[in-house]
Write a protein that holds these residues in place. Structure first.
Motif, PDB file in Angstrom:
ATOM      1  N   GLY A  27       0.804  -1.211   0.000  1.00 41.72           N
ATOM      2  CA  GLY A  27       0.000   0.000   0.000  1.00 41.72           C
ATOM      3  C   GLY A  27       0.837   1.261   0.000  1.00 41.72           C
ATOM      4  O   GLY A  27       2.054   1.219  -0.151  1.00 41.72           O
ATOM      5  N   THR A  28       0.139   2.396   0.168  1.00 38.53           N
ATOM      6  CA  THR A  28       0.801   3.697   0.190  1.00 38.53           C
ATOM      7  C   THR A  28       0.298   4.519   1.365  1.00 38.53           C
ATOM      8  O   THR A  28      -0.776   4.271   1.920  1.00 38.53           O
ATOM      9  N   ARG A  33       0.273  13.444   4.487  1.00 38.21           N
ATOM     10  CA  ARG A  33       0.386  13.074   5.896  1.00 38.21           C
ATOM     11  C   ARG A  33       1.746  13.441   6.484  1.00 38.21           C
ATOM     12  O   ARG A  33       1.960  13.309   7.674  1.00 38.21           O
ATOM     13  N   LEU A  34       2.683  13.903   5.627  1.00 38.27           N
ATOM     14  CA  LEU A  34       3.959  14.400   6.119  1.00 38.27           C
ATOM     15  C   LEU A  34       3.802  15.893   6.370  1.00 38.27           C
ATOM     16  O   LEU A  34       3.492  16.659   5.457  1.00 38.27           O
ATOM     17  N   THR A  35       3.969  16.296   7.616  1.00 40.72           N
ATOM     18  CA  THR A  35       3.855  17.710   7.975  1.00 40.72           C
ATOM     19  C   THR A  35       5.177  18.192   8.554  1.00 40.72           C
ATOM     20  O   THR A  35       5.995  17.397   9.014  1.00 40.72           O
ATOM     21  N   TRP A  36       5.356  19.518   8.523  1.00 41.55           N
ATOM     22  CA  TRP A  36       6.542  20.086   9.152  1.00 41.55           C
ATOM     23  C   TRP A  36       6.216  21.389   9.848  1.00 41.55           C
ATOM     24  O   TRP A  36       5.210  22.028   9.581  1.00 41.55           O
ATOM     25  N   ILE A  88       0.802   8.222  10.321  1.00 49.35           N
ATOM     26  CA  ILE A  88       0.512   6.951   9.655  1.00 49.35           C
ATOM     27  C   ILE A  88      -0.916   6.526  10.001  1.00 49.35           C
ATOM     28  O   ILE A  88      -1.281   6.453  11.177  1.00 49.35           O
ATOM     29  N   PRO A  89      -1.735   6.255   8.982  1.00 55.82           N
ATOM     30  CA  PRO A  89      -3.128   5.868   9.244  1.00 55.82           C
ATOM     31  C   PRO A  89      -3.204   4.562  10.046  1.00 55.82           C
ATOM     32  O   PRO A  89      -2.336   3.690   9.924  1.00 55.82           O
ATOM     33  N   LYS A  90      -4.264   4.451  10.840  1.00 50.87           N
ATOM     34  CA  LYS A  90      -4.514   3.206  11.574  1.00 50.87           C
ATOM     35  C   LYS A  90      -4.602   2.046  10.602  1.00 50.87           C
ATOM     36  O   LYS A  90      -5.114   2.187   9.490  1.00 50.87           O
ATOM     37  N   TYR A  91      -4.105   0.916  11.041  1.00 54.40           N
ATOM     38  CA  TYR A  91      -4.183  -0.355  10.310  1.00 54.40           C
ATOM     39  C   TYR A  91      -3.408  -0.354   8.994  1.00 54.40           C
ATOM     40  O   TYR A  91      -3.692  -1.144   8.107  1.00 54.40           O
TER      41      TYR A  91
END
Length: 106
Positions: A27-28, A33-36, A88-91
């Protein structure tokens, strides 16, 4: 990252970043979802100053890490960086995920 601007003149600069999606074995993870939380420090004796970009998502469209504005006299040495977070999303399937972060200085 250190920015050394010894061009002289009136033109400032902009340092931006963008990231690809994180790809893994099953998956991807979306690039958004990358924040700074950017930071920028102006070195001693620099004729211009830098400003950190706004906190938030880097993503595939990119975001500003730091800038130095156009001015009568520009240049100097600057240190730019950021605290980086990946949500990172759950599961999400376990595995190694890779992405490419590209920084561009204009």
């Amino acid at each position: 990252m250190t920015v050394k601007d010894h061009r002289g003149g009136r033109t400032g600069w902009s340092l931006t970043g963008k990231v690809t999606a994180f790809t893994g074995p099953r998956g991807t993870i979306d690039a958004g979802r990358l924040t700074w939380a950017p930071a920028c420090t102006t070195g001693p004796g620099s004729p211009s100053t830098c400003t950190a970009g706004s906190p938030g998502a880097v993503g595939e469209n990119g975001a500003t890490l730091a800038t130095a504005p156009d001015a009568e006299l520009t240049g100097g040495e600057f240190t730019a960086g950021a605290d980086v977070t990946l949500d990172i999303p759950k599961y999400t399937p376990v595995g190694n995920y890779t992405a490419t972060l590209t920084l561009t200085l204009l």
